[in-house]
Motif scaffolding. Structure first.
Motif, PDB file in Angstrom:
ATOM      1  N   GLN A   1     -15.314   0.238   3.919  1.00 49.80           N
ATOM      2  CA  GLN A   1     -13.871   0.319   4.153  1.00 49.80           C
ATOM      3  C   GLN A   1     -13.485   1.689   4.701  1.00 49.80           C
ATOM      4  OE1 GLN A   1     -11.579  -2.136   4.061  1.00 49.80           O
ATOM      5  NE2 GLN A   1     -13.389  -3.404   3.830  1.00 49.80           N
ATOM      6  N   TYR A   2     -13.992   2.707   4.089  1.00 49.64           N
ATOM      7  CA  TYR A   2     -13.695   4.064   4.549  1.00 49.64           C
ATOM      8  C   TYR A   2     -14.993   4.820   4.742  1.00 49.64           C
ATOM      9  CZ  TYR A   2      -8.757   3.625   3.606  1.00 49.64           C
ATOM     10  OH  TYR A   2      -7.451   3.238   3.633  1.00 49.64           O
ATOM     11  N   PRO A   3     -15.569   4.789   5.942  1.00 48.22           N
ATOM     12  CA  PRO A   3     -16.855   5.451   6.149  1.00 48.22           C
ATOM     13  C   PRO A   3     -16.775   6.965   5.968  1.00 48.22           C
ATOM     14  CG  PRO A   3     -16.171   4.178   8.073  1.00 48.22           C
ATOM     15  CD  PRO A   3     -15.050   4.162   7.139  1.00 48.22           C
ATOM     16  N   PHE A   4     -15.649   7.556   6.302  1.00 49.98           N
ATOM     17  CA  PHE A   4     -15.508   9.015   6.171  1.00 49.98           C
ATOM     18  C   PHE A   4     -14.469   9.349   5.115  1.00 49.98           C
ATOM     19  CE2 PHE A   4     -17.934   9.082   9.905  1.00 49.98           C
ATOM     20  CZ  PHE A   4     -18.419  10.359  10.075  1.00 49.98           C
TER      21      PHE A   4
ATOM     22  N   LYS B   1      -8.344  -7.800  10.937  1.00 50.68           N
ATOM     23  CA  LYS B   1      -9.543  -8.081  11.720  1.00 50.68           C
ATOM     24  C   LYS B   1      -9.388  -9.416  12.469  1.00 50.68           C
ATOM     25  CE  LYS B   1     -12.810  -7.604   8.449  1.00 50.68           C
ATOM     26  NZ  LYS B   1     -14.127  -7.358   7.832  1.00 50.68           N
ATOM     27  N   ILE B   2      -8.954 -10.433  11.731  1.00 54.30           N
ATOM     28  CA  ILE B   2      -8.752 -11.758  12.359  1.00 54.30           C
ATOM     29  C   ILE B   2      -7.648 -11.649  13.415  1.00 54.30           C
ATOM     30  CG2 ILE B   2      -8.109 -14.170  11.929  1.00 54.30           C
ATOM     31  CD1 ILE B   2      -8.958 -13.625   8.952  1.00 54.30           C
TER      32      ILE B   2
ATOM     33  N   MET C   1     -16.090  -5.394  13.853  1.00 53.13           N
ATOM     34  CA  MET C   1     -15.221  -5.594  12.686  1.00 53.13           C
ATOM     35  C   MET C   1     -15.860  -6.450  11.612  1.00 53.13           C
ATOM     36  SD  MET C   1     -11.431  -5.879  14.102  1.00 53.13           S
ATOM     37  CE  MET C   1     -10.587  -4.371  14.519  1.00 53.13           C
ATOM     38  N   PHE C   2     -16.527  -7.522  12.048  1.00 52.65           N
ATOM     39  CA  PHE C   2     -17.072  -8.407  11.029  1.00 52.65           C
ATOM     40  C   PHE C   2     -18.449  -7.960  10.544  1.00 52.65           C
ATOM     41  CE2 PHE C   2     -13.649 -10.696  13.012  1.00 52.65           C
ATOM     42  CZ  PHE C   2     -12.950 -11.137  11.896  1.00 52.65           C
TER      43      PHE C   2
ATOM     44  N   THR D   1      -6.698   4.806  12.723  1.00 52.63           N
ATOM     45  CA  THR D   1      -6.303   5.667  11.596  1.00 52.63           C
ATOM     46  C   THR D   1      -6.968   5.216  10.298  1.00 52.63           C
ATOM     47  OG1 THR D   1      -4.311   4.352  11.242  1.00 52.63           O
ATOM     48  CG2 THR D   1      -4.066   6.364  12.537  1.00 52.63           C
ATOM     49  N   ARG D   2      -7.334   3.936  10.242  1.00 55.88           N
ATOM     50  CA  ARG D   2      -7.988   3.417   9.026  1.00 55.88           C
ATOM     51  C   ARG D   2      -9.374   4.029   8.789  1.00 55.88           C
ATOM     52  NH1 ARG D   2     -10.299   0.041   7.909  1.00 55.88           N
ATOM     53  NH2 ARG D   2     -10.138  -0.085   5.661  1.00 55.88           N
ATOM     54  N   ILE D   3      -9.930   4.655   9.811  1.00 56.85           N
ATOM     55  CA  ILE D   3     -11.294   5.175   9.667  1.00 56.85           C
ATOM     56  C   ILE D   3     -11.344   6.289   8.607  1.00 56.85           C
ATOM     57  CG2 ILE D   3     -13.154   6.392  10.912  1.00 56.85           C
ATOM     58  CD1 ILE D   3     -12.369   4.765  13.382  1.00 56.85           C
ATOM     59  N   TYR D   4     -10.260   7.025   8.468  1.00 59.06           N
ATOM     60  CA  TYR D   4     -10.222   8.102   7.470  1.00 59.06           C
ATOM     61  C   TYR D   4      -9.307   7.744   6.305  1.00 59.06           C
ATOM     62  CZ  TYR D   4     -12.827  11.433  10.208  1.00 59.06           C
ATOM     63  OH  TYR D   4     -13.818  12.075  10.863  1.00 59.06           O
ATOM     64  N   ASP D   5      -9.787   7.835   5.117  1.00 60.38           N
ATOM     65  CA  ASP D   5      -8.939   7.453   3.978  1.00 60.38           C
ATOM     66  C   ASP D   5      -7.797   8.435   3.763  1.00 60.38           C
ATOM     67  OD1 ASP D   5     -10.313   9.535   2.853  1.00 60.38           O
ATOM     68  OD2 ASP D   5     -10.717   8.501   0.951  1.00 60.38           O
TER      69      ASP D   5
ATOM     70  N   LEU E   1      -5.932   0.591  13.583  1.00 60.48           N
ATOM     71  CA  LEU E   1      -7.350   0.434  13.229  1.00 60.48           C
ATOM     72  C   LEU E   1      -8.107   1.765  13.331  1.00 60.48           C
ATOM     73  CD1 LEU E   1      -7.955  -3.000  14.952  1.00 60.48           C
ATOM     74  CD2 LEU E   1      -7.963  -2.560  12.495  1.00 60.48           C
TER      75      LEU E   1
ATOM     76  N   LEU F   1      -5.874   9.357   5.875  1.00 58.04           N
ATOM     77  CA  LEU F   1      -4.772   8.908   6.740  1.00 58.04           C
ATOM     78  C   LEU F   1      -4.155   7.602   6.224  1.00 58.04           C
ATOM     79  CD1 LEU F   1      -6.272   9.596  10.289  1.00 58.04           C
ATOM     80  CD2 LEU F   1      -4.439  10.854   9.185  1.00 58.04           C
ATOM     81  N   TRP F   2      -4.369   7.290   4.939  1.00 56.60           N
ATOM     82  CA  TRP F   2      -3.933   5.992   4.427  1.00 56.60           C
ATOM     83  C   TRP F   2      -2.426   5.786   4.577  1.00 56.60           C
ATOM     84  CZ3 TRP F   2      -0.316   5.458   0.606  1.00 56.60           C
ATOM     85  CH2 TRP F   2      -0.057   6.593  -0.182  1.00 56.60           C
TER      86      TRP F   2
ATOM     87  N   ALA G   1      -4.847   8.086  18.279  1.00 59.88           N
ATOM     88  CA  ALA G   1      -3.700   7.308  17.769  1.00 59.88           C
ATOM     89  C   ALA G   1      -2.415   7.742  18.476  1.00 59.88           C
ATOM     90  CB  ALA G   1      -3.588   7.484  16.258  1.00 59.88           C
TER      91      ALA G   1
ATOM     92  N   TYR H   1     -11.801  13.964  12.900  1.00 60.90           N
ATOM     93  CA  TYR H   1     -10.499  13.617  12.306  1.00 60.90           C
ATOM     94  C   TYR H   1      -9.380  13.866  13.325  1.00 60.90           C
ATOM     95  CZ  TYR H   1      -6.478  14.241   9.179  1.00 60.90           C
ATOM     96  OH  TYR H   1      -5.249  14.167   8.577  1.00 60.90           O
TER      97      TYR H   1
ATOM     98  N   ILE I   1      -9.446  11.373  16.172  1.00 65.85           N
ATOM     99  CA  ILE I   1      -8.830  10.101  15.766  1.00 65.85           C
ATOM    100  C   ILE I   1      -7.308  10.213  15.855  1.00 65.85           C
ATOM    101  CG2 ILE I   1      -8.385   8.612  13.738  1.00 65.85           C
ATOM    102  CD1 ILE I   1     -11.105   8.045  14.890  1.00 65.85           C
TER     103      ILE I   1
ATOM    104  N   MET J   1      -5.498   1.266  -3.101  1.00 67.34           N
ATOM    105  CA  MET J   1      -6.368   1.054  -1.962  1.00 67.34           C
ATOM    106  C   MET J   1      -6.771  -0.409  -1.773  1.00 67.34           C
ATOM    107  SD  MET J   1      -6.477   3.525  -0.173  1.00 67.34           S
ATOM    108  CE  MET J   1      -6.123   5.245  -0.137  1.00 67.34           C
TER     109      MET J   1
ATOM    110  N   MET K   1       0.840  -1.198   0.000  1.00 59.58           N
ATOM    111  CA  MET K   1       0.000   0.000   0.000  1.00 59.58           C
ATOM    112  C   MET K   1       0.877   1.251   0.000  1.00 59.58           C
ATOM    113  SD  MET K   1      -2.975   0.915   2.611  1.00 59.58           S
ATOM    114  CE  MET K   1      -3.787   2.478   2.547  1.00 59.58           C
TER     115      MET K   1
ATOM    116  N   TYR L   1      -6.606  -4.869   5.970  1.00 63.61           N
ATOM    117  CA  TYR L   1      -7.651  -4.777   6.988  1.00 63.61           C
ATOM    118  C   TYR L   1      -8.338  -6.124   7.207  1.00 63.61           C
ATOM    119  CZ  TYR L   1     -11.820  -3.146   9.469  1.00 63.61           C
ATOM    120  OH  TYR L   1     -12.817  -2.966  10.393  1.00 63.61           O
TER     121      TYR L   1
ATOM    122  N   ASP M   1      -5.038  -1.965   0.998  1.00 62.97           N
ATOM    123  CA  ASP M   1      -5.552  -1.609   2.324  1.00 62.97           C
ATOM    124  C   ASP M   1      -6.688  -2.549   2.722  1.00 62.97           C
ATOM    125  OD1 ASP M   1      -6.086   0.323   4.636  1.00 62.97           O
ATOM    126  OD2 ASP M   1      -8.018   0.191   3.621  1.00 62.97           O
ATOM    127  N   GLU M   2      -7.540  -2.880   1.754  1.00 65.15           N
ATOM    128  CA  GLU M   2      -8.645  -3.794   2.047  1.00 65.15           C
ATOM    129  C   GLU M   2      -8.131  -5.156   2.481  1.00 65.15           C
ATOM    130  OE1 GLU M   2     -11.674  -4.037  -0.918  1.00 65.15           O
ATOM    131  OE2 GLU M   2     -11.657  -1.873  -1.234  1.00 65.15           O
TER     132      GLU M   2
END
Lengths: 310, 193
Positions: free
Chosen positions: B189-192, A223-224, B183-184, A271-275, A269, A277-278, B12, B5, B8, A212, A206, A219, A215-216
């Protein structure tokens, strides 16, 4: 009974050592073919086949270890039978390599580049196993010396000595070898480690490839990994309270390392919420894996209460 | 840019700070020059020192956690004032009653707050807002954060209690269940963006 145990131990080495040697040769081929594939985009079919062979060899070796542990259960005559878990001493790294081979095979279906990178990580790990943590070269040396010690004590016929040796060994058997937590806590962590190794490989791509889809994949495996890492770490706590009662284990290096690893994966996990911040997310995914390796090595480089369990 | 943002990023950074503290503790532990030091008073001093260092990032993390989710329950200004008030009260309690009591106070408030968030989330209230969409994900996230607060409270205030291990198992179930559900159940993938 003692002789049967000794014979089983020798047999495990006789059968397992060639398998381990073949696996190390395949590792070298795997590393070479993976690097060539990443550079040229050719020979992925060969890479996938080598990965399958490697997984099969490691699985066969694991069956030999299972057989050896069953023989320990059958033949070692102690106060209670020894139901020794399959991931202690020099078997730990082997178990990690076995799990990683399965995850690497699985990741090939998701993305060939990530699969090839996972194969390189597997090749490195398998080579380290062969050179430094080969479970067939000297199977379970610490347990073996304890069994020898127990039988030696029995041989003296001195009741005081037998009781003393038996008492020491019994403590280890109850809180370590025969502990039900040993069947849950370490394997959950090793499955997490194997899964997070794929996250690491995907994060590298990545960062380099800026795509991207990596990244999937990262992730998906995180998760596992994170679930099992959390559950595995938590399961260790009641065990630690019971086994290490009265000893100094707060802020122990291994526990520090585990908390560090967990909070870093939590940060990844988040930082992954915002793209946007990739990049940070990918860097954290890599740092987390380095922290994971560091945590594993802490048992050896910073001995604490966990090192006693080795 | 949205304040979520920055929250977050702060989360972190605080998590990374705890990670860095763990590395520091490991270095101190490993390079202690006294043999068998974990048997004596030096070890107790080391544990107390590390607990003191951990105090600040844990307190800030709990404050940020309080700011993160219930930002629509009350107006933002009021939420900031409430958080600042809690922080000041916690710091005053440090001087009056010590680190553990003040942290237990803060954890008690955080626990009540997270329990409210879980209740509102289960009722699908629009008052609470999450970074991630989807009811399942939000329930999982609420369970996870409630579990974390309960877990820390159990360590800080109930370590010597007979309920310690029982509460530990409850927090462990909340955390692992929360992770699994959030998670499951996550399809985005990117909600925001």
């Amino acid at each position: 009974m003692y002789q049967d145990y000794i014979s089983a131990r020798e047999m495990a080495g006789v059968i397992g050592q060639p398998l381990m040697t073949y696996a190390s040769v395949i590792s070298l081929m795997l590393a070479a073919v993976s690097v060539y594939y990443l550079a040229s985009g050719k020979w992925f079919g060969l890479l996938a086949r080598l990965l399958k062979v490697q997984a099969a060899l490691l699985a066969l070796g694991f069956l030999v270890l299972v057989w050896f542990h069953v023989q320990i259960y059958n033949y070692v005559d102690f106060i209670e039978r020894l139901a020794v878990p399959l991931w202690i001493e020099n078997e730990k790294l082997y178990f990690w390599a076995l799990l990683l081979s399965f995850f690497a095979l699985h990741s090939c279906r998701k993305d060939s580049k990530v699969g090839a990178s996972a194969a390189i990580v597997l090749a490195v790990l398998s080579t380290i196993v062969y050179l430094y943590s080969n479970p067939f070269l000297e199977p379970l040396p610490k347990l073996h010396s304890e069994i020898i010690g127990w039988y030696s004590a029995l041989g003296t016929g001195d009741q005081m000595f037998i009781q003393q040796a038996g008492g020491q060994f019994y403590g280890r058997v109850v809180y370590y070898y025969n502990s039900e937590y040993m069947w849950l806590h370490p394997p959950m962590l090793f499955i997490a480690y194997a899964s997070l190794a794929i996250t690491f490989a995907a994060c590298v791509f990545m960062l380099v490839g800026r795509e991207m889809r990596f990244d999937e994949i990262a992730y998906g495996y995180a998760k596992i990994g994170y679930l099992l890492l959390t559950a595995g770490m938590l399961l260790g706590y009641p065990w630690a309270v019971a086994a290490w009662s009265g000893t100094s284990w707060w802020w122990d290096p291994k526990i520090n390392g585990s908390i560090m690893m967990w909070v870093l994966y939590s940060a990844y996990l988040h930082t992954r919420i915002y793209d946007r911040l990739w990049r940070l997310s990918a860097v954290l995914g890599i740092v987390c894996f380095l922290a994971l390796v560091f945590t594993y090595l802490l048992t050896y480089i910073a001995p604490g209460i966990h090192s006693v369990a080795q | 840019m949205k304040w979520d943002y920055y929250l977050i990023l702060i989360t972190a950074a605080l998590l990374a700070a705890i990670g860095a503290l763990c590395v520091y503790a490991t270095v101190i532990y490993t390079y202690s020059s006294t043999p068998l030091w974990t048997m004596g008073l030096e070890y107790k001093r080391y544990v107390d020192e590390m607990n003191r260092y951990a105090y600040l990032p844990v307190v800030l993390l709990l404050i940020v956690l309080g700011l993160c989710i219930p930002k629509r329950v009350v107006p933002r200004v009021l939420l900031f004032r409430f958080s600042a008030g809690i922080l000041v009260a916690t710091l005053l309690l440090v001087m009056a009653a010590g680190l553990e009591t003040s942290l237990a106070f803060l954890l008690g408030i955080a626990l009540a707050l997270q329990a409210c968030v879980l209740f509102l989330t289960l009722r699908k209230s629009r008052l609470v807002v999450f970074e991630r969409r989807g009811h399942t994900v939000q329930v999982g996230s609420s369970l996870l954060h409630l579990g974390i607060v309960l877990f820390i409270l159990d360590f800080v205030a109930l370590r010597e209690s007979g309920m310690h291990i029982g509460i530990f198992w409850v927090s462990a179930l909340l955390m692992t269940g929360g992770i699994a559900i959030s998670m499951f159940g996550d399809k985005n993938q990117y909600p925001f963006k």
